[in-house]
Design a protein around this motif. Structure first.
Motif, PDB file in Angstrom:
ATOM      1  N   ILE A   1       0.830  -1.206   0.000  1.00 46.51           N
ATOM      2  CA  ILE A   1       0.000   0.000   0.000  1.00 46.51           C
ATOM      3  C   ILE A   1       0.863   1.254   0.000  1.00 46.51           C
ATOM      4  N   GLY A   2       2.037   1.179   0.601  1.00 49.24           N
ATOM      5  CA  GLY A   2       2.927   2.334   0.668  1.00 49.24           C
ATOM      6  C   GLY A   2       3.748   2.582  -0.589  1.00 49.24           C
ATOM      7  N   GLU A   3       3.711   1.662  -1.529  1.00 53.42           N
ATOM      8  CA  GLU A   3       4.491   1.848  -2.761  1.00 53.42           C
ATOM      9  C   GLU A   3       3.911   2.992  -3.588  1.00 53.42           C
ATOM     10  N   PRO A   4       4.788   3.693  -4.325  1.00 51.04           N
ATOM     11  CA  PRO A   4       4.335   4.884  -5.051  1.00 51.04           C
ATOM     12  C   PRO A   4       3.449   4.596  -6.266  1.00 51.04           C
ATOM     13  N   ASP A   5       3.580   3.397  -6.835  1.00 55.77           N
ATOM     14  CA  ASP A   5       2.769   3.099  -8.018  1.00 55.77           C
ATOM     15  C   ASP A   5       2.498   1.595  -8.102  1.00 55.77           C
ATOM     16  N   GLU A   6       1.651   1.237  -9.053  1.00 48.96           N
ATOM     17  CA  GLU A   6       1.226  -0.153  -9.194  1.00 48.96           C
ATOM     18  C   GLU A   6       2.394  -1.084  -9.535  1.00 48.96           C
ATOM     19  N   ALA A   7       3.300  -0.633 -10.381  1.00 52.28           N
ATOM     20  CA  ALA A   7       4.430  -1.480 -10.787  1.00 52.28           C
ATOM     21  C   ALA A   7       5.308  -1.814  -9.578  1.00 52.28           C
ATOM     22  N   ALA A   8       5.598  -0.824  -8.762  1.00 58.77           N
ATOM     23  CA  ALA A   8       6.411  -1.050  -7.566  1.00 58.77           C
ATOM     24  C   ALA A   8       5.689  -1.962  -6.589  1.00 58.77           C
ATOM     25  N   ALA A   9       4.380  -1.810  -6.478  1.00 57.78           N
ATOM     26  CA  ALA A   9       3.599  -2.651  -5.573  1.00 57.78           C
ATOM     27  C   ALA A   9       3.614  -4.108  -6.046  1.00 57.78           C
ATOM     28  N   ARG A  10       3.424  -4.306  -7.336  1.00 50.17           N
ATOM     29  CA  ARG A  10       3.464  -5.681  -7.887  1.00 50.17           C
ATOM     30  C   ARG A  10       4.851  -6.306  -7.683  1.00 50.17           C
ATOM     31  N   LYS A  11       5.885  -5.513  -7.918  1.00 52.05           N
ATOM     32  CA  LYS A  11       7.251  -6.020  -7.729  1.00 52.05           C
ATOM     33  C   LYS A  11       7.461  -6.427  -6.279  1.00 52.05           C
ATOM     34  N   ARG A  12       6.989  -5.607  -5.339  1.00 50.21           N
ATOM     35  CA  ARG A  12       7.128  -5.926  -3.910  1.00 50.21           C
ATOM     36  C   ARG A  12       6.460  -7.267  -3.607  1.00 50.21           C
ATOM     37  N   MET A  13       5.269  -7.486  -4.167  1.00 51.47           N
ATOM     38  CA  MET A  13       4.554  -8.746  -3.922  1.00 51.47           C
ATOM     39  C   MET A  13       5.293  -9.924  -4.547  1.00 51.47           C
ATOM     40  N   GLU A  14       5.807  -9.727  -5.745  1.00 52.90           N
ATOM     41  CA  GLU A  14       6.534 -10.800  -6.422  1.00 52.90           C
ATOM     42  C   GLU A  14       7.826 -11.145  -5.682  1.00 52.90           C
ATOM     43  N   ASP A  15       8.453 -10.145  -5.084  1.00 53.03           N
ATOM     44  CA  ASP A  15       9.705 -10.360  -4.356  1.00 53.03           C
ATOM     45  C   ASP A  15       9.513 -11.081  -3.030  1.00 53.03           C
ATOM     46  N   HIS A  16       8.269 -11.137  -2.535  1.00 50.03           N
ATOM     47  CA  HIS A  16       7.996 -11.734  -1.222  1.00 50.03           C
ATOM     48  C   HIS A  16       6.820 -12.708  -1.262  1.00 50.03           C
ATOM     49  N   PRO A  17       6.932 -13.746  -2.092  1.00 50.47           N
ATOM     50  CA  PRO A  17       5.804 -14.692  -2.190  1.00 50.47           C
ATOM     51  C   PRO A  17       5.567 -15.446  -0.875  1.00 50.47           C
ATOM     52  N   GLU A  18       6.585 -15.581  -0.051  1.00 51.23           N
ATOM     53  CA  GLU A  18       6.446 -16.311   1.214  1.00 51.23           C
ATOM     54  C   GLU A  18       5.524 -15.589   2.194  1.00 51.23           C
ATOM     55  N   ALA A  19       5.354 -14.297   1.995  1.00 50.17           N
ATOM     56  CA  ALA A  19       4.521 -13.526   2.924  1.00 50.17           C
ATOM     57  C   ALA A  19       3.031 -13.635   2.589  1.00 50.17           C
ATOM     58  N   VAL A  20       2.734 -14.121   1.398  1.00 51.21           N
ATOM     59  CA  VAL A  20       1.332 -14.262   1.003  1.00 51.21           C
ATOM     60  C   VAL A  20       0.923 -15.703   1.258  1.00 51.21           C
ATOM     61  N   ARG A  21      -0.050 -15.876   2.145  1.00 55.44           N
ATOM     62  CA  ARG A  21      -0.419 -17.224   2.599  1.00 55.44           C
ATOM     63  C   ARG A  21      -1.313 -17.983   1.642  1.00 55.44           C
TER      64      ARG A  21
ATOM     65  N   THR B   1      -3.351 -13.012  -2.180  1.00 53.23           N
ATOM     66  CA  THR B   1      -2.701 -12.390  -3.320  1.00 53.23           C
ATOM     67  C   THR B   1      -3.703 -11.562  -4.103  1.00 53.23           C
ATOM     68  N   SER B   2      -4.871 -12.136  -4.372  1.00 48.99           N
ATOM     69  CA  SER B   2      -5.907 -11.402  -5.117  1.00 48.99           C
ATOM     70  C   SER B   2      -6.354 -10.169  -4.363  1.00 48.99           C
ATOM     71  N   GLU B   3      -6.490 -10.310  -3.061  1.00 51.21           N
ATOM     72  CA  GLU B   3      -6.917  -9.176  -2.232  1.00 51.21           C
ATOM     73  C   GLU B   3      -5.886  -8.049  -2.277  1.00 51.21           C
ATOM     74  N   LEU B   4      -4.605  -8.408  -2.149  1.00 48.28           N
ATOM     75  CA  LEU B   4      -3.558  -7.386  -2.214  1.00 48.28           C
ATOM     76  C   LEU B   4      -3.536  -6.723  -3.601  1.00 48.28           C
ATOM     77  N   GLN B   5      -3.655  -7.548  -4.654  1.00 50.31           N
ATOM     78  CA  GLN B   5      -3.623  -6.991  -6.000  1.00 50.31           C
ATOM     79  C   GLN B   5      -4.795  -6.050  -6.243  1.00 50.31           C
ATOM     80  N   SER B   6      -5.953  -6.352  -5.651  1.00 50.02           N
ATOM     81  CA  SER B   6      -7.108  -5.465  -5.842  1.00 50.02           C
ATOM     82  C   SER B   6      -6.854  -4.102  -5.212  1.00 50.02           C
ATOM     83  N   HIS B   7      -6.064  -4.045  -4.145  1.00 51.60           N
ATOM     84  CA  HIS B   7      -5.757  -2.766  -3.514  1.00 51.60           C
ATOM     85  C   HIS B   7      -4.697  -1.993  -4.282  1.00 51.60           C
ATOM     86  N   VAL B   8      -3.948  -2.683  -5.092  1.00 51.72           N
ATOM     87  CA  VAL B   8      -2.909  -2.036  -5.879  1.00 51.72           C
ATOM     88  C   VAL B   8      -3.538  -1.280  -7.035  1.00 51.72           C
ATOM     89  N   ARG B   9      -4.617  -1.806  -7.545  1.00 52.07           N
ATOM     90  CA  ARG B   9      -5.268  -1.184  -8.734  1.00 52.07           C
ATOM     91  C   ARG B   9      -5.891   0.128  -8.416  1.00 52.07           C
TER      92      ARG B   9
END
Length: 161
Positions: free
Chosen positions: A128-148, A153-161
């Motif tokens: 949520i703190g990332e400046p744009d959608e691309a940075a937010a997606r990259k953050r999620m991709e870099d930390h797959p272990e944090a998404v249970r 994942t879908s919920e986080l991605q919906s907040h990125v949009r």
């Protein structure tokens, strides 16, 4: 307070227009309710005073990390509101020394709170703190272990949009 004032004003008007036993019952009710609200106000004022004293002791602590550790059970929404009010007051007074101390308390508390969150909630805050959608997606991709789960994942991605 406005609601309380309006309520008691309306109750007083009903007492004035009531007759006999009804008037006495309403007057007794008003007296009891006034006592209860006064007791609640006094308790809230005591909580605010204790919270302000805790903040003051933290501001004067020689070892802030140790003091914060000991104070954690008392850190609640009221404490955070008192801290925010003190930060704002220090800004308005342009009291840089107090402001620096209060900002440090705030920063360390937020870190303690964040570090106590499960990894998926930490990631959510980062996303949520990332400046744009691309940075937010990259953050999620870099930390797959944090998404249970896929659902998270879908919920986080919906907040990125």
């Amino acid at each position: 307070m406005l609601f309380r004032s309006t309520f008691f004003q309306t109750l007083s008007q009903r007492i004035e227009s009531a007759q006999g036993g009804e008037k006495e019952k309403l007057a007794t009710l008003r007296t009891r309710l006034l006592k209860i609200t006064q007791d609640l106000d006094a308790a809230q004022e005591a909580r605010i005073a204790a919270t302000s004293a805790l903040l003051q002791s933290l501001a004067q602590a020689e070892d802030l990390d140790e003091a914060l550790k000991g104070a954690l059970p008392a850190i609640d929404d009221l404490f955070m509101n008192v801290l925010a009010a003190n930060l704002e007051a220090a800004r308005q007074r342009k009291d840089t020394a107090s402001l620096q101390v209060l900002e440090e308390i705030d920063r360390r508390l937020r870190k303690i709170i964040r570090d106590s969150l499960p990894p998926d909630l930490q990631l959510a805050q980062d996303v949520i703190g990332e400046p744009d959608e691309a940075a937010a997606r990259k953050r999620m991709e870099d930390h797959p272990e944090a998404v249970r789960s896929e659902e998270h994942t879908s919920e986080l991605q919906s907040h990125v949009r």
